[in-house]
Design a protein around this motif. Sequence first.
Motif, PDB file in Angstrom:
ATOM      1  N   ALA A 172     -25.388 139.803  58.454  1.00  0.00           N
ATOM      2  CA  ALA A 172     -24.424 139.137  59.665  1.00  0.00           C
ATOM      3  C   ALA A 172     -24.877 137.610  59.865  1.00  0.00           C
ATOM      4  CB  ALA A 172     -24.336 139.947  60.898  1.00  0.00           C
ATOM      5  N   TRP A 260     -21.413 139.614  66.878  1.00  0.00           N
ATOM      6  CA  TRP A 260     -21.844 140.156  65.599  1.00  0.00           C
ATOM      7  C   TRP A 260     -22.803 141.242  65.881  1.00  0.00           C
ATOM      8  CZ3 TRP A 260     -20.590 139.979  61.018  1.00  0.00           C
ATOM      9  CH2 TRP A 260     -19.795 138.986  60.440  1.00  0.00           C
ATOM     10  N   TRP A 294     -15.977 141.927  56.539  1.00  0.00           N
ATOM     11  CA  TRP A 294     -17.010 140.845  56.548  1.00  0.00           C
ATOM     12  C   TRP A 294     -16.728 139.675  55.871  1.00  0.00           C
ATOM     13  CZ3 TRP A 294     -22.476 142.801  58.636  1.00  0.00           C
ATOM     14  CH2 TRP A 294     -22.326 143.532  59.707  1.00  0.00           C
TER      15      TRP A 294
END
Length: 299
Positions: A172, A260, A294
């Motif tokens: 992330a 996130w 993602w």
Amino acid sequence: MSSSAEIKVTSNEEVVDFLASFLDRTTIKVGEPAATKPKPLESKSLESKYTFVDTREALSDAIDGLVDLPSSPPSLYVDLEGNNLSRHGTISILQIHVRTTGHTYLIDVLTLGSLAFSTSGILHAETTLKSILESDQIPKVFFDVRNDSDALYSHYNISLSGIHDLQLMALATRNPGQRRVISGLARCIEKDAPLSHAERSRLAAVKAKGSALFSPEKGGSYAVFDARPLSGEIADYCVQDAAILPRLWSHYDGQLSKVWDGRVRDMSRRRVKESQSPTFNGKGQHMALGPVEWAMLRK
């Protein structure tokens, strides 16, 4: 001599790290600055004190040391070792590192069997390792929870909850467009762990001694995790694998926005659910791929 070289990978982590090596691992701050996050309590050394827990009495005492701990930042960092750790193999040892004390418990699942998860504490008679692992109110940090979850669910009917997956946290923090392939633990430690030169040297030495005993590619066998008494080299390896996790958590958490952070927790839950599927396969190159959605996000 052939003009082309054959690339051979022999484990999930090697697949993950080989693919990740093609990515630019530059990270950026994603959202709010680290200064807004609570300052974590760090273990001062990777040379964590540990207790090898192989009796019900010792386990009851350990359980009492795992309750009523701070939840922000997480206090419990978990790893598992086994012979072909999965629904098709065994769980030998479950490591729990406690951030607030710097102590690591090595739970001898091989010896204790189901008692490892059903034995309650002395002062906390309602608490077991199973209830801790399944509690959504007690955050637990794993690095790539999938095979650990698969083994726990398949062998002991434990459905993990409250999971923070460090591998997803690492992914992330990457720049948009660089979230297609995940990194293994070794690469994350190499690139991101805030360690001194002395700590890195010790970490490498412990890893080398341990992997020489269990890695088939180096003439070892995962059966060493089942040997009793457990060798000092393997015990050190197990402790170190768990004790390094708080360092990585702090590094990645400081770069995540609330958005996130929420995505990581949601995807951690999805990983647990997928690992419980009858069709889950924890080996292969697909394990090196990040969440498809993602990869398409631009921020």
